[in-house]
Write a protein that holds these residues in place. Structure first.
Motif, PDB file in Angstrom:
ATOM      1  N   ARG A  69      -4.195   9.393   2.992  1.00  0.00           N
ATOM      2  CA  ARG A  69      -4.984   8.438   3.845  1.00  0.00           C
ATOM      3  C   ARG A  69      -4.526   7.081   3.669  1.00  0.00           C
ATOM      4  NH1 ARG A  69     -10.472   6.066   3.696  1.00  0.00           N
ATOM      5  NH2 ARG A  69     -10.397   6.195   1.581  1.00  0.00           N
ATOM      6  N   VAL A  70      -4.604   6.540   2.630  1.00  0.00           N
ATOM      7  CA  VAL A  70      -4.163   5.037   2.318  1.00  0.00           C
ATOM      8  C   VAL A  70      -2.850   4.938   2.686  1.00  0.00           C
ATOM      9  CG1 VAL A  70      -4.452   2.941   0.744  1.00  0.00           C
ATOM     10  CG2 VAL A  70      -6.006   4.936   0.769  1.00  0.00           C
ATOM     11  N   GLN A 128     -20.129  -0.483   9.434  1.00  0.00           N
ATOM     12  CA  GLN A 128     -19.076  -1.199   8.879  1.00  0.00           C
ATOM     13  C   GLN A 128     -18.270  -1.792   9.744  1.00  0.00           C
ATOM     14  OE1 GLN A 128     -16.718   1.292   5.986  1.00  0.00           O
ATOM     15  NE2 GLN A 128     -18.577   2.031   5.161  1.00  0.00           N
ATOM     16  N   ARG A 161      -9.288  10.647   7.136  1.00  0.00           N
ATOM     17  CA  ARG A 161      -9.654  11.253   6.278  1.00  0.00           C
ATOM     18  C   ARG A 161      -9.293  12.655   6.331  1.00  0.00           C
ATOM     19  NH1 ARG A 161     -13.338   9.395   2.388  1.00  0.00           N
ATOM     20  NH2 ARG A 161     -13.993   7.363   2.929  1.00  0.00           N
ATOM     21  N   TYR A 221     -23.423   9.441  10.029  1.00  0.00           N
ATOM     22  CA  TYR A 221     -22.270   9.189   9.307  1.00  0.00           C
ATOM     23  C   TYR A 221     -21.337   8.136  10.389  1.00  0.00           C
ATOM     24  CZ  TYR A 221     -17.242   9.780   8.254  1.00  0.00           C
ATOM     25  OH  TYR A 221     -15.720   9.458   8.152  1.00  0.00           O
ATOM     26  N   TRP A 222     -21.230   8.496  11.719  1.00  0.00           N
ATOM     27  CA  TRP A 222     -20.732   7.729  12.735  1.00  0.00           C
ATOM     28  C   TRP A 222     -21.233   6.375  12.667  1.00  0.00           C
ATOM     29  CZ3 TRP A 222     -15.805   7.728  13.376  1.00  0.00           C
ATOM     30  CH2 TRP A 222     -15.086   8.760  13.154  1.00  0.00           C
ATOM     31  N   ASN A 276     -22.833   9.821   2.641  1.00  0.00           N
ATOM     32  CA  ASN A 276     -23.251  10.010   4.284  1.00  0.00           C
ATOM     33  C   ASN A 276     -22.397  11.309   4.682  1.00  0.00           C
ATOM     34  OD1 ASN A 276     -25.786   8.277   4.575  1.00  0.00           O
ATOM     35  ND2 ASN A 276     -24.218   6.738   4.231  1.00  0.00           N
ATOM     36  N   ARG A 277     -21.283  11.151   4.770  1.00  0.00           N
ATOM     37  CA  ARG A 277     -20.439  12.124   5.246  1.00  0.00           C
ATOM     38  C   ARG A 277     -20.724  13.593   4.807  1.00  0.00           C
ATOM     39  NH1 ARG A 277     -15.299  12.197   7.791  1.00  0.00           N
ATOM     40  NH2 ARG A 277     -14.205  14.335   7.523  1.00  0.00           N
ATOM     41  N   ALA A 279     -19.932   5.873   1.685  1.00  0.00           N
ATOM     42  CA  ALA A 279     -19.594   6.355   2.891  1.00  0.00           C
ATOM     43  C   ALA A 279     -19.251   8.111   2.650  1.00  0.00           C
ATOM     44  CB  ALA A 279     -18.123   5.868   3.115  1.00  0.00           C
ATOM     45  N   ILE A 333     -12.260   2.421  11.645  1.00  0.00           N
ATOM     46  CA  ILE A 333     -12.418   3.422  12.161  1.00  0.00           C
ATOM     47  C   ILE A 333     -11.099   4.511  11.924  1.00  0.00           C
ATOM     48  CG2 ILE A 333     -12.484   5.115  14.212  1.00  0.00           C
ATOM     49  CD1 ILE A 333     -14.330   3.467  15.376  1.00  0.00           C
ATOM     50  N   LEU A 367       0.777  -1.271  -0.205  1.00  0.00           N
ATOM     51  CA  LEU A 367       0.121   0.107   0.117  1.00  0.00           C
ATOM     52  C   LEU A 367       0.875   1.240  -0.053  1.00  0.00           C
ATOM     53  CD1 LEU A 367      -2.693  -0.955   2.410  1.00  0.00           C
ATOM     54  CD2 LEU A 367      -3.017  -0.744   0.135  1.00  0.00           C
ATOM     55  N   GLY A 375     -17.817  11.786  17.016  1.00  0.00           N
ATOM     56  CA  GLY A 375     -19.056  11.736  16.568  1.00  0.00           C
ATOM     57  C   GLY A 375     -19.995  13.005  17.094  1.00  0.00           C
ATOM     58  N   LEU A 404     -11.120   3.747  22.749  1.00  0.00           N
ATOM     59  CA  LEU A 404     -11.598   3.867  21.219  1.00  0.00           C
ATOM     60  C   LEU A 404     -13.000   4.261  21.352  1.00  0.00           C
ATOM     61  CD1 LEU A 404     -10.415   0.884  19.474  1.00  0.00           C
ATOM     62  CD2 LEU A 404     -10.399   3.248  18.695  1.00  0.00           C
ATOM     63  N   ASN A 415       0.979   3.940  -2.953  1.00  0.00           N
ATOM     64  CA  ASN A 415       0.034   5.229  -2.886  1.00  0.00           C
ATOM     65  C   ASN A 415       1.258   6.240  -2.805  1.00  0.00           C
ATOM     66  OD1 ASN A 415      -2.870   5.297  -2.179  1.00  0.00           O
ATOM     67  ND2 ASN A 415      -1.850   3.368  -1.464  1.00  0.00           N
ATOM     68  N   ASP A 442     -24.278  14.395   6.362  1.00  0.00           N
ATOM     69  CA  ASP A 442     -24.448  14.366   7.764  1.00  0.00           C
ATOM     70  C   ASP A 442     -23.446  15.213   8.543  1.00  0.00           C
ATOM     71  OD1 ASP A 442     -25.783  12.899   9.622  1.00  0.00           O
ATOM     72  OD2 ASP A 442     -23.877  11.903  10.257  1.00  0.00           O
ATOM     73  N   GLN A 443     -22.340  15.161   7.936  1.00  0.00           N
ATOM     74  CA  GLN A 443     -21.163  15.869   8.699  1.00  0.00           C
ATOM     75  C   GLN A 443     -20.993  17.230   8.119  1.00  0.00           C
ATOM     76  OE1 GLN A 443     -17.199  14.538   9.546  1.00  0.00           O
ATOM     77  NE2 GLN A 443     -18.127  13.105  11.102  1.00  0.00           N
ATOM     78  N   THR A 458     -22.792   5.082  10.379  1.00  0.00           N
ATOM     79  CA  THR A 458     -22.231   4.211   9.081  1.00  0.00           C
ATOM     80  C   THR A 458     -20.986   3.314   9.466  1.00  0.00           C
ATOM     81  OG1 THR A 458     -21.624   5.832   8.025  1.00  0.00           O
ATOM     82  CG2 THR A 458     -24.081   5.244   7.627  1.00  0.00           C
ATOM     83  N   GLU A 465     -11.240   6.165   8.599  1.00  0.00           N
ATOM     84  CA  GLU A 465     -11.939   6.973   8.643  1.00  0.00           C
ATOM     85  C   GLU A 465     -11.479   8.409   9.126  1.00  0.00           C
ATOM     86  OE1 GLU A 465     -14.850   7.571   6.875  1.00  0.00           O
ATOM     87  OE2 GLU A 465     -14.685   5.552   6.263  1.00  0.00           O
ATOM     88  N   LEU A 466     -10.827   8.221  10.449  1.00  0.00           N
ATOM     89  CA  LEU A 466     -10.299   9.240  11.190  1.00  0.00           C
ATOM     90  C   LEU A 466      -9.183   9.849  10.221  1.00  0.00           C
ATOM     91  CD1 LEU A 466      -9.703   7.848  14.919  1.00  0.00           C
ATOM     92  CD2 LEU A 466     -11.308   9.469  13.938  1.00  0.00           C
ATOM     93  N   VAL A 493     -12.201  -2.901  14.859  1.00  0.00           N
ATOM     94  CA  VAL A 493     -12.847  -1.669  15.076  1.00  0.00           C
ATOM     95  C   VAL A 493     -11.768  -0.720  14.758  1.00  0.00           C
ATOM     96  CG1 VAL A 493     -13.645   0.005  16.929  1.00  0.00           C
ATOM     97  CG2 VAL A 493     -14.225  -2.311  16.820  1.00  0.00           C
ATOM     98  N   VAL A 494     -10.587  -0.921  15.177  1.00  0.00           N
ATOM     99  CA  VAL A 494      -9.264   0.099  14.837  1.00  0.00           C
ATOM    100  C   VAL A 494      -9.053   0.130  13.344  1.00  0.00           C
ATOM    101  CG1 VAL A 494      -6.959   0.321  14.829  1.00  0.00           C
ATOM    102  CG2 VAL A 494      -7.906  -0.444  16.858  1.00  0.00           C
TER     103      VAL A 494
END
Lengths: 305, 379, 436
Positions: C402-403, C135, C396, C128-129, B91-92, B88, C390, A114, B18, B10, A118, B95-96, C131, C393-394, C386-387
């Motif tokens: 990001r990637v 995920q 972003r 948003y959160w 929605n963002r 995604a 999330i 990755l 949020g 977390l 990227n 919503d945000q 969704t 998304e954090l 979860v990590v």
């Protein structure tokens, strides 16, 4: 099907197969020596494609017209820098994981892949890039519209990959370095006890694999003329399939696997359907592995208690 | 024992962000409008065109007093042309960022799932570049297009193949994507209407991201085709053209707007390979009389408004016009207003039908010259 | 290193040496970084020319060199030494943590708290959160499923996404052709996925380790390619729409589509798309809880013990008379079932699916979840899932990076914790009612 169409498809398949074979060497050598799938290898090949285009552009901008010189200089530079990539990746992402559970380096490799993809996209942009067509020469056999042709670059691909395969096989079988490699592959701890610097040997293997990918990168870029930051993944999966098909860990196996995969893809899309050629390629792999669980030229695993 | 604290941390983090983010967006002095498209990934060129076009439009509208006295603020949304990310991002944005309307998306496969989200929330969406019929065929009230449809683009190519090129054997190749296969199928449907479907000697898909199409080219040669139609993007069209020419096939080559990009010269390996290729695309917006001022302004700023740039510009104009006209931010009302009025845009006056499609076809045919540039063919 | 006891003079000599070493290492890092990044980052292709951006690699190389210099110095300070030792010690922790029965009872309170939190979360979070949470839950489910195959049974499956796809397409195509709703498709899709698991498992279970990995990878690709190419049936790249879930015939849509009554009309409240997501989330959360219970129980049952025994030593197991094919197959099918269920939720949450969502990267991500979670640890898998959902998304906020950052973090996390975030726990055997 006419003979010239069939022969043309064989030429297509051989070219494609040789490229797969060259890249498969990197997978097979690394797997043989450290037992991990180096998912970042395809991306190393992608980096080499970019390096080729950059080198050529720089050389041309300095007004160097001699094509053979430009190509050789590009090949040398690309191999050097790509080898440095191979070395660094091993040093940064895999060596700290020596002795960790078997799957840890795999995940680290996916992360590395990755990063490379990227990283290149961020610095070079997402656009498909290309090099101009440099060697338009082709050899044609046949008359009128019924001819078989092989471009000089395609011929070069086949010849170079067979030569490098032979050279590598000689290196592994006959030289001291090769013996050290094989010893490390057999039993890393024993090799270390006998005075082999196994870390250095592993680095060397990564360097060799990356250099082979660099050769493939230069040739492919010359042949198809276009590439993007994603080719490493697309070609990498196929090359890895080729390595497994031929028996992972075996050098001639990598070449054989590559050629079989390339030929079967070309013939299948030529005779049956292009849509399903990848389905066919993977099904072939599954079938071969069902009947020969260690690939075509792989040594059967002896289960030890 | 650090795992409960870690997971607690977390969850707290997720909660906190949020809550804080949802309480952020309540500013009243600006109107937020989303610009969604592939800002990263293989199609980032188009995303950049969207963003540049919309940004210029926002600047011009704000300079002229904004919408209803409020300034427009654009929010970028990156879907990388992946359906999952598109949802995604949609929605963002809603919503945000609390956007009032959206310009986007680009890839039809992203626009379709994202449009469900917008329609569900009753937010106006205008896509400057998604040409797949399904975008507007699902009866979503707030979904509009600023461009034509594949079933208008494909037929144009089919008419040209049959009437002008008088092709006897046609090979149809597509890239198995919503867009690429969409226009290839639309082209074929028109061939059927012209009683020319039996002239199709080959219909196959190649895989996006691959560079070796030699086997396919040899197959086209074996089928003795005199015309190749490709539904796909320039990334694959370039190598395909080159390999066709390298194997000595002197066939006519046609493709759609996804291939009409200056970058195809690079991917094909030089202008000699693309010379003579025909491509259908939206009208060259840079040549329309009404767009000259904007084109000049953007070129002075160092960006050539190629491809979909001016379409994104026009989409934002339409959104602003509807907000000024309907005096509301409610997407359903804006949609009703747009369907009932004519909007003057940089591309000329536009009207929409009940589905949200434009009332005129705006496709024309282009041909590549020997110097690596394309020109619009005069009818 | 006995640095604290050394004399000042010796200390100065030592620090000189350390300093020289740090400078040398920094210089080497600088040169290497320049060699690697110079052309790729510094010379940007533009058509057939390059644009000169050489200041970028110089800057990055300088940062790397300074970083390297500081790290080398830091490692030689006493605190740095201690930190390094602790870091290395943690990396070498043994695999499994054995907990006695009395100790394991303490966790119940935590469990209750987490479940209560999980149930209230959707009412607090924004859409948003929410969704993102859905995920995350889908990946938790996928991680739990793959954990059975990779973590417990030790079979590296790189094509797990195939079962995920089977589940998702099971719902979408079931709705399209057989008029199945969400609730009838859920068990059927799970069954179908299990069937596929058996279909794949049977021929390939003779293979070992990485050969198995590549065959499963191939299988995953085959499924994706068939979904992509079989236009008449699957809609190919155009994808298919998937129905939204219903609550006793009530639909969560603005206007009724599948012949039911919209939820908001029935309860006389205004329409809010949030309802659908809250509902999906709650059902999903309950399923995840159920799955955690099932997996925990399975591990203590004979079949679970057999999975783990087989992972450790296949030959010994076969010698003891365990039917290795059946045991492996059960793990495979069990994992596939969970994957299928996750797929159904994915489809209903997205409302639209196409084969692009089921590529190899998805498989790799699930494997990463399992490995990062600590191969076999249920808690670990949940935390890792979860990590890893999330985190992007954090990230972003990093927009284009990001990637890239995600990849870097993946490598760093593996180096930091090669055995995963959590150590697998095992309950100790308590021998009761027997003479000592």
């Amino acid at each position: 099907m006419d003979w010239h169409i069939l022969a043309q498809q064989l030429v297509n398949g051989l070219t494609l197969g040789s490229i797969y074979g060259l890249i498969a060497i990197g997978y097979t050598m690394v797997y043989g020596i450290v037992g991990m799938i180096n998912f970042a290898h395809g991306d190393v090949y992608m980096v080499s494609a970019y390096l080729t285009a950059i080198c050529l552009a720089v050389l041309f901008s300095f007004g160097i017209d001699s094509l053979p010189f430009a190509l050789l200089a590009t090949l040398a530079t690309t191999m050097l820098i790509t080898a440095a990539y191979g070395w660094t990746i091993e040093r940064v992402a895999y060596r700290p994981l020596r002795g960790a559970p078997r799957l840890a380096p795999l995940i680290s490799a996916i992360g590395m892949s990755l990063v490379l993809q990227n990283g290149v996209q961020l610095s070079q942009g997402a656009k498909t890039q290309g090099v101009p067509s440099l060697i338009p020469a082709t050899l044609r056999f046949g008359e009128g519209d019924d001819f078989v042709q092989i471009t000089l670059v395609q011929l070069l691909i086949v010849v170079v990959s067979l030569t490098s395969m032979a050279a590598l096989t000689w290196l592994i079988q006959r030289t001291s370095l090769g013996r050290q490699c094989r010893a490390t592959q057999q039993d890393r701890r024993m090799a270390a006890i006998l005075g082999i610097n196994t870390d250095r040997i592993i680095s060397t293997v990564f360097v060799i694999g990356a250099a082979m990918a660099a050769i493939a990168g230069v040739l492919v870029t010359l042949n198809y003329g276009s590439f993007d930051f994603y080719i490493g993944f697309v070609t990498g999966i196929k090359a890895f399939t080729a390595a497994v098909l031929g028996g992972i860990g075996s050098l001639p196996g990598a070449m054989l696997g590559g050629l079989i995969l390339g030929l079967s893809e070309a013939l299948f899309s030529g005779m049956v359907n292009t849509d399903y050629k990848d389905v066919f390629a993977f099904s072939l792999l599954v079938l071969v592995l069902i009947f020969r669980p260690t690939g075509l030229l792989g040594k059967p695993e002896v289960e030890k208690v | 024992m650090n795992q409960p604290s870690f997971s607690r941390c977390l969850l707290a983090m997720a909660l906190a962000s949020g809550l804080s983010l949802s309480s952020l967006a309540n500013a009243q002095d600006t109107i937020k409008i989303g610009v969604a498209g592939p800002m990263t990934g293989g199609y980032a060129t188009f995303g950049e065109q969207f963003w540049r076009g919309a940004s210029q439009a926002a600047e011009d509208i704000n300079a002229a007093g904004g919408v209803d006295g409020k300034q427009i603020e654009l929010v970028k949304g990156d879907d990388a042309c992946e359906p999952k990310q598109a949802v995604a991002v949609a929605n963002r944005l809603l919503d945000q960022d609390k956007v009032a309307a959206v310009v986007g998306h680009f890839c039809s496969s992203s626009t379709i799932p994202a449009s469900e989200v917008y329609a569900d929330a009753g937010v106006l969406m205008i896509t400057p570049g998604s040409t797949n019929p399904q975008v507007t065929e699902r009866g979503l009230p707030t979904v509009f297009r600023m461009c034509g449809r594949d079933d208008q683009q494909g037929p144009l190519a089919a008419d040209f193949i049959v009437n002008e090129l008088k092709a006897k054997k046609i090979a149809v190749v597509h890239d198995k994507d919503t867009y690429g296969q969409g226009i290839a199928d639309a082209m074929r449907a028109r061939l059927k209407e012209l009683n020319a479907d039996d002239r199709v000697v080959l219909y196959e898909g190649l895989t996006r991201g691959e560079k070796d199409f030699n086997a396919l080219v040899t197959k086209i040669k074996a089928a003795d085709a005199d015309t190749v139609y490709f539904g796909g993007l320039y990334n694959e069209a370039g190598p395909l053209l080159r390999q066709l020419r390298e194997q000595g096939l002197k066939v006519n080559f046609l493709s759609g707007d996804g291939s009409l990009d200056p970058a195809i010269v690079t991917t094909a390996g030089g202008p000699q390979f693309v010379e003579g290729a025909y491509m259908t695309s939206v009208r060259e917006a840079r040549n329309i009389a009404s767009s000259q001022d904007v084109v000049k302004k953007m070129k002075e700023a160092g960006f050539d408004p190629a491809g979909f740039t001016l379409y994104a510009y026009a989409a934002l104009e339409a959104i602003a016009a509807s907000m000024n006209g309907a005096k509301t931010g409610d997407g359903m009302k804006l949609a009703e207003w747009l369907k009932a009025h004519t909007v003057p845009t940089v591309l000329g006056p536009k009207t929409w039908d009940a589905k949200g499609d434009l009332n005129e076809t705006s496709f024309s045919l282009f041909v590549w010259g020997p110097d690596g540039n394309y020109t619009e063919m005069q009818k | 290193m006995p640095s604290t006891a050394a004399s000042p003079a010796a200390n100065t000599v030592r620090w000189n040496r350390v300093f020289r070493q740090a400078v040398l290492e920094a210089a080497a890092a600088f040169a290497l970084a320049l060699l690697l990044l110079g052309p790729i980052v510094g010379l940007v292709l533009d058509g057939y020319q390059v644009k000169n951006e050489l200041q970028r690699p110089l800057l990055i190389a300088a940062i790397i060199a300074i970083g390297r210099f500081l790290v080398t110095l830091a490692v030689h300070t006493p605190t740095g030494q201690v930190a390094l030792d602790r870091f290395n010690a943690r990396r070498r922790q043994p695999g499994v943590l054995v907990v006695s029965v009395s100790e394991s009872g303490r966790q119940r309170w935590w469990l209750l708290a987490i479940i209560a939190l999980g149930l209230t979360l959707p009412f607090l979070a924004s859409k948003y959160w929410l969704t993102v949470l859905i995920q995350a839950m889908i990946y938790v489910l996928l991680g739990l499923g793959l954990n059975i195959v990779v973590g417990l049974a030790g079979l590296l499956d790189l094509g797990y996404v195939a079962f995920y796809a089977v589940g998702a397409y099971g719902l979408a195509l079931g709705a399209q052709y057989l008029d199945l709703g969400f609730w009838s498709a859920l068990p059927l899709a799970a069954l179908l996925a299990a069937l596929f698991g058996g279909l794949l498992g049977f021929p390939v279970l003779r293979m070992h380790g990485d050969y198995l990995a590549i065959v499963t990878l191939g299988f995953g690709e085959i499924i994706r390619l068939v979904l992509n190419n079989w236009l008449e049936f699957t809609g190919g790249p155009n994808g298919v729409a998937a129905p939204a879930p219903q609550l006793f015939g009530l639909e969560f849509t603005r206007a009724a589509r599948d012949g039911g009554i919209p939820f908001h009309e029935y309860f006389q409240i205004s329409y809010d798309p949030l309802h659908r997501f809250v509902f999906i989330y709650l059902v999903l959360f309950l399923i995840v809880c159920l799955m955690v219970v099932v997996v925990t129980r399975l591990r203590d049952m004979p079949v679970g013990r057999a999975w783990e025994a087989l992972r450790e030593d296949e030959i010994a197991c076969r010698a003891l008379g365990i039917n290795h094919v059946l045991v492996k197959l059960s793990a495979f099918m069990m994992g596939a079932t969970v994957g299928g269920i996750a797929g159904v939720f994915f489809a209903t949450y997205q409302g639209f699916i196409n084969p692009m969502s089921f590529n190899f990267f998805e498989s790799a991500l699930i494997v990463a979840i399992v490995v990062l979670g600590g191969l076999g640890s249920t808690t670990g898998v949940i935390v890792a899932a979860v990590v890893l959902t999330i985190l992007p998304e954090l990230l972003r906020a990093f927009a284009d990076y990001r990637v890239f950052t995600f990849g870097v973090l993946m490598v760093l996390m593996m180096i930091w914790r090669p055995r995963g975030l959590m150590r697998p726990r095992r309950r100790a055997f308590e021998v009761k009612g027997l003479c000592p």
